[in-house]
Design a protein around this motif. Structure first.
Motif, PDB file in Angstrom:
ATOM      1  N   GLY A   1       1.077  -1.036  -0.232  1.00  0.00           N
ATOM      2  CA  GLY A   1      -0.074  -0.347   0.494  1.00  0.00           C
ATOM      3  C   GLY A   1       0.861   1.136  -0.220  1.00  0.00           C
ATOM      4  N   CYS A   2       1.783   1.543  -1.039  1.00  0.00           N
ATOM      5  CA  CYS A   2       2.757   2.739  -0.859  1.00  0.00           C
ATOM      6  C   CYS A   2       1.828   3.518  -2.296  1.00  0.00           C
ATOM      7  CB  CYS A   2       3.396   2.057  -0.986  1.00  0.00           C
ATOM      8  SG  CYS A   2       4.727   0.666  -0.108  1.00  0.00           S
ATOM      9  N   SER A   3       1.381   3.426  -2.552  1.00  0.00           N
ATOM     10  CA  SER A   3       1.218   4.553  -3.489  1.00  0.00           C
ATOM     11  C   SER A   3       0.430   6.067  -2.879  1.00  0.00           C
ATOM     12  CB  SER A   3      -0.431   4.258  -4.133  1.00  0.00           C
ATOM     13  OG  SER A   3      -1.795   4.055  -3.725  1.00  0.00           O
ATOM     14  N   SER A   4       0.554   5.961  -1.507  1.00  0.00           N
ATOM     15  CA  SER A   4       0.051   7.915  -0.888  1.00  0.00           C
ATOM     16  C   SER A   4       0.395   7.219   0.277  1.00  0.00           C
ATOM     17  CB  SER A   4      -0.927   8.161  -1.426  1.00  0.00           C
ATOM     18  OG  SER A   4      -1.976   7.001  -1.244  1.00  0.00           O
ATOM     19  N   GLY A   5       0.094   8.467   1.171  1.00  0.00           N
ATOM     20  CA  GLY A   5      -0.074   8.492   2.718  1.00  0.00           C
ATOM     21  C   GLY A   5       1.099   7.662   3.507  1.00  0.00           C
TER      22      GLY A   5
ATOM     23  N   GLY B   1       2.315   4.449   3.819  1.00  0.00           N
ATOM     24  CA  GLY B   1       3.024   3.635   2.479  1.00  0.00           C
ATOM     25  C   GLY B   1       4.319   4.596   2.181  1.00  0.00           C
ATOM     26  N   LEU B   2       3.759   5.577   1.338  1.00  0.00           N
ATOM     27  CA  LEU B   2       4.509   6.273   0.569  1.00  0.00           C
ATOM     28  C   LEU B   2       5.861   6.802   1.838  1.00  0.00           C
ATOM     29  CD1 LEU B   2       5.935   7.266  -1.860  1.00  0.00           C
ATOM     30  CD2 LEU B   2       4.700   8.592  -1.272  1.00  0.00           C
ATOM     31  N   GLN B   3       5.801   7.070   2.996  1.00  0.00           N
ATOM     32  CA  GLN B   3       6.193   7.545   3.539  1.00  0.00           C
ATOM     33  C   GLN B   3       7.222   7.089   4.556  1.00  0.00           C
ATOM     34  OE1 GLN B   3       6.668  11.412   5.068  1.00  0.00           O
ATOM     35  NE2 GLN B   3       7.969  10.677   6.035  1.00  0.00           N
ATOM     36  N   VAL B   4       6.281   6.183   4.298  1.00  0.00           N
ATOM     37  CA  VAL B   4       7.507   5.025   5.945  1.00  0.00           C
ATOM     38  C   VAL B   4       8.383   4.298   4.920  1.00  0.00           C
ATOM     39  CG1 VAL B   4       7.552   2.483   6.579  1.00  0.00           C
ATOM     40  CG2 VAL B   4       5.685   3.988   7.041  1.00  0.00           C
ATOM     41  N   ALA B   5       8.499   3.783   3.465  1.00  0.00           N
ATOM     42  CA  ALA B   5       8.837   3.369   2.482  1.00  0.00           C
ATOM     43  C   ALA B   5      10.195   4.734   2.366  1.00  0.00           C
ATOM     44  CB  ALA B   5       8.197   3.255   1.608  1.00  0.00           C
ATOM     45  N   LEU B   6      10.263   5.886   2.148  1.00  0.00           N
ATOM     46  CA  LEU B   6      10.372   6.567   1.718  1.00  0.00           C
ATOM     47  C   LEU B   6      11.617   7.182   2.763  1.00  0.00           C
ATOM     48  CD1 LEU B   6       8.857   8.988  -0.514  1.00  0.00           C
ATOM     49  CD2 LEU B   6      10.311   8.146  -1.241  1.00  0.00           C
ATOM     50  N   GLY B   7      10.852   6.979   4.348  1.00  0.00           N
ATOM     51  CA  GLY B   7      11.440   7.015   5.353  1.00  0.00           C
ATOM     52  C   GLY B   7      12.664   6.507   5.539  1.00  0.00           C
ATOM     53  N   LEU B   8      12.376   4.956   5.831  1.00  0.00           N
ATOM     54  CA  LEU B   8      13.522   3.819   5.483  1.00  0.00           C
ATOM     55  C   LEU B   8      15.011   3.798   4.639  1.00  0.00           C
ATOM     56  CD1 LEU B   8      10.508   0.945   7.105  1.00  0.00           C
ATOM     57  CD2 LEU B   8      12.071   3.022   8.133  1.00  0.00           C
ATOM     58  N   GLN B   9      14.207   3.841   3.814  1.00  0.00           N
ATOM     59  CA  GLN B   9      15.614   4.385   2.667  1.00  0.00           C
ATOM     60  C   GLN B   9      16.076   5.352   3.075  1.00  0.00           C
ATOM     61  OE1 GLN B   9      14.712   6.235  -0.989  1.00  0.00           O
ATOM     62  NE2 GLN B   9      15.206   3.817  -2.218  1.00  0.00           N
TER      63      GLN B   9
ATOM     64  N   LEU C   1       8.323  -7.048   7.853  1.00  0.00           N
ATOM     65  CA  LEU C   1       6.954  -6.864   6.436  1.00  0.00           C
ATOM     66  C   LEU C   1       6.202  -5.800   7.463  1.00  0.00           C
ATOM     67  CD1 LEU C   1       5.217  -7.631   4.003  1.00  0.00           C
ATOM     68  CD2 LEU C   1       4.234  -9.843   6.189  1.00  0.00           C
ATOM     69  N   PHE C   2       6.035  -4.706   6.003  1.00  0.00           N
ATOM     70  CA  PHE C   2       4.880  -4.101   6.969  1.00  0.00           C
ATOM     71  C   PHE C   2       3.627  -4.159   5.861  1.00  0.00           C
ATOM     72  CE2 PHE C   2       3.610   0.692   6.932  1.00  0.00           C
ATOM     73  CZ  PHE C   2       2.792   0.511   8.131  1.00  0.00           C
ATOM     74  N   ASN C   3       2.536  -4.635   6.390  1.00  0.00           N
ATOM     75  CA  ASN C   3       0.975  -4.912   5.806  1.00  0.00           C
ATOM     76  C   ASN C   3       0.057  -3.698   6.069  1.00  0.00           C
ATOM     77  OD1 ASN C   3       1.745  -7.685   5.004  1.00  0.00           O
ATOM     78  ND2 ASN C   3       1.506  -7.776   6.715  1.00  0.00           N
ATOM     79  N   ASN C   4       0.781  -2.636   4.997  1.00  0.00           N
ATOM     80  CA  ASN C   4      -0.238  -1.222   5.253  1.00  0.00           C
ATOM     81  C   ASN C   4      -1.261  -1.599   4.415  1.00  0.00           C
ATOM     82  OD1 ASN C   4      -0.258   1.334   6.113  1.00  0.00           O
ATOM     83  ND2 ASN C   4       0.437   1.578   3.783  1.00  0.00           N
ATOM     84  N   GLY C   5      -0.740  -1.828   3.257  1.00  0.00           N
ATOM     85  CA  GLY C   5      -2.209  -1.522   2.559  1.00  0.00           C
ATOM     86  C   GLY C   5      -3.254  -2.221   2.963  1.00  0.00           C
ATOM     87  N   ALA C   6      -4.652  -1.522   2.933  1.00  0.00           N
ATOM     88  CA  ALA C   6      -6.298  -1.570   3.117  1.00  0.00           C
ATOM     89  C   ALA C   6      -7.230  -0.318   3.011  1.00  0.00           C
ATOM     90  CB  ALA C   6      -5.701  -1.275   4.917  1.00  0.00           C
ATOM     91  N   TYR C   7      -8.507  -0.300   2.738  1.00  0.00           N
ATOM     92  CA  TYR C   7      -8.925   0.920   2.534  1.00  0.00           C
ATOM     93  C   TYR C   7     -10.479   0.581   3.240  1.00  0.00           C
ATOM     94  CZ  TYR C   7     -12.022  -2.197  -0.233  1.00  0.00           C
ATOM     95  OH  TYR C   7     -13.731  -3.346   0.124  1.00  0.00           O
ATOM     96  N   GLY C   8     -10.659   1.706   3.261  1.00  0.00           N
ATOM     97  CA  GLY C   8     -11.892   1.779   4.360  1.00  0.00           C
ATOM     98  C   GLY C   8     -13.430   1.654   3.635  1.00  0.00           C
ATOM     99  N   GLN C   9     -14.294   0.926   3.700  1.00  0.00           N
ATOM    100  CA  GLN C   9     -15.761   0.985   3.619  1.00  0.00           C
ATOM    101  C   GLN C   9     -16.941   1.644   4.817  1.00  0.00           C
ATOM    102  OE1 GLN C   9     -17.137  -0.203   0.364  1.00  0.00           O
ATOM    103  NE2 GLN C   9     -18.930   0.924   1.118  1.00  0.00           N
ATOM    104  N   PRO C  10     -17.494   2.736   4.189  1.00  0.00           N
ATOM    105  CA  PRO C  10     -18.129   3.277   5.152  1.00  0.00           C
ATOM    106  C   PRO C  10     -19.968   2.251   4.858  1.00  0.00           C
ATOM    107  CG  PRO C  10     -17.233   5.243   3.757  1.00  0.00           C
ATOM    108  CD  PRO C  10     -16.845   3.574   2.817  1.00  0.00           C
ATOM    109  N   GLY C  11     -20.473   2.620   5.861  1.00  0.00           N
ATOM    110  CA  GLY C  11     -21.756   2.391   5.337  1.00  0.00           C
ATOM    111  C   GLY C  11     -22.613   1.752   6.382  1.00  0.00           C
ATOM    112  N   ALA C  12     -23.658   1.812   6.323  1.00  0.00           N
ATOM    113  CA  ALA C  12     -23.566   1.284   8.232  1.00  0.00           C
ATOM    114  C   ALA C  12     -24.072  -0.157   7.649  1.00  0.00           C
ATOM    115  CB  ALA C  12     -25.726   1.332   8.261  1.00  0.00           C
TER     116      ALA C  12
END
Length: 285
Positions: free
Chosen positions: A11-15, A17-25, A80-91
């Motif tokens: 999940g490194c496309s943004s947010g 994941g991207l910040q952690v990838a660049l910071g660790l590099q 391994l950093f498992n970061n990829g995820a999304y949120g599904q709103p709804g009742a």
């Protein structure tokens, strides 16, 4: 000092994941960044990262990514950093079986499959770190987030069990539990809301209209939420989980996570429900 330490991040496309990838590099780690879309993989490569396509909804994609990774590292992996995820709103009453399954495919099943492919690598070498990016919503539940709540509660249960099962193996397992973090999470949640939730005729129609308005609103750059932190706050916890001799089982990030973790222990279920209902209602006015 970390040149021999390789890490795969999802999940490194943004947010986060991207910040952690660049910071660790920057810190000297050999970072393997992954994303679902080829365009995002190209962006990661342009940022100087070793990157591959990895779709957590697709077993073939997961297996191909792991094969590529182990070819690059000679069959080893530190973390391994498992970061990829999304949120599904709804009742909850408006979630179809397919929509809930989609939430779990990404947030839980794909994460589990990827982790289980890499545990044998860490067992053979006698060391490793597995870091799961959970959420404050893996600790407490809020209205209209039932699918996401459920996936993160499940991730926490699996991770707590895995940590016990791997005790003594040299593999450490940690949960990171952020609250509000600056990212594309809300934008992506709005997309899923529009795709999968039927507003008309729902018992929650009036609330949905407020939810839609909130999710669609462009954030005001002049208005800073004092409780929202940048993704670098997560990076700080990930670094500790990677480098501490005895990493923590849980890392809280942001004031709301600390607060709700405390209130969960302090309050009765009814009182905590009252607090959480009011928090959700104020958000969706």
């Amino acid at each position: 000092m970390n040149a021999d330490k390789s890490i795969l991040i999802t999940g490194c496309s943004s947010g986060i994941g991207l910040q952690v990838a660049l910071g660790l590099q920057e810190r000297g780690y050999r970072v393997f960044a992954s994303a679902r879309l080829a365009t995002d993989v190209a962006m990661l490569q342009q940022r100087g990262l070793e990157a591959c396509q990895l779709d957590l909804d697709d077993s073939c994609s997961i297996e191909a990514a792991v094969d590529w990774l182990l070819t690059q590292t000679g069959g080893t992996l530190y973390a391994l950093f498992n970061n990829g995820a999304y949120g599904q709103p709804g009742a909850v009453e408006d979630l179809s079986r397919d929509v809930l399954r989609q939430q779990f495919e990404t947030n839980l099943f794909g994460t589990l499959e990827l982790t289980n492919l890499l545990i044998p690598v860490m067992r053979r070498q006698g060391y490793g770190r597995i870091i799961q990016n959970s959420s404050v919503l893996g600790l407490i539940s809020m209205k209209y987030r039932g699918a996401y709540n459920a996936s993160k509660f499940a991730l926490e249960g699996l991770t707590d069990t895995l940590r016990q099962e791997l005790h003594g193996s040299g593999i450490f397992v940690s949960l990171v539990e952020p609250g509000p973090i600056s990212s594309d999470f809300r934008k992506n949640a709005y997309t899923k809301f529009k795709q999968n939730i039927v507003i008309e005729g729902s018992a929650h129609q009036r609330t949905y209209e407020a939810v839609e308005k909130r999710l669609a609103a462009q954030p005001d750059p002049e208005k800073k939420d004092p409780f929202t932190l940048g993704p670098e706050a997560v990076l700080k916890r990930v670094i500790h989980a990677l480098e501490a001799k005895k990493p923590k089982a849980r890392y809280y990030v942001t004031v709301p996570t600390y607060l709700f973790a405390y209130l969960r222990r302090l309050l009765s279920a009814n009182m905590l429900d009252l607090v959480l209902r009011r928090a959700a209602d104020s958000e969706n006015k």
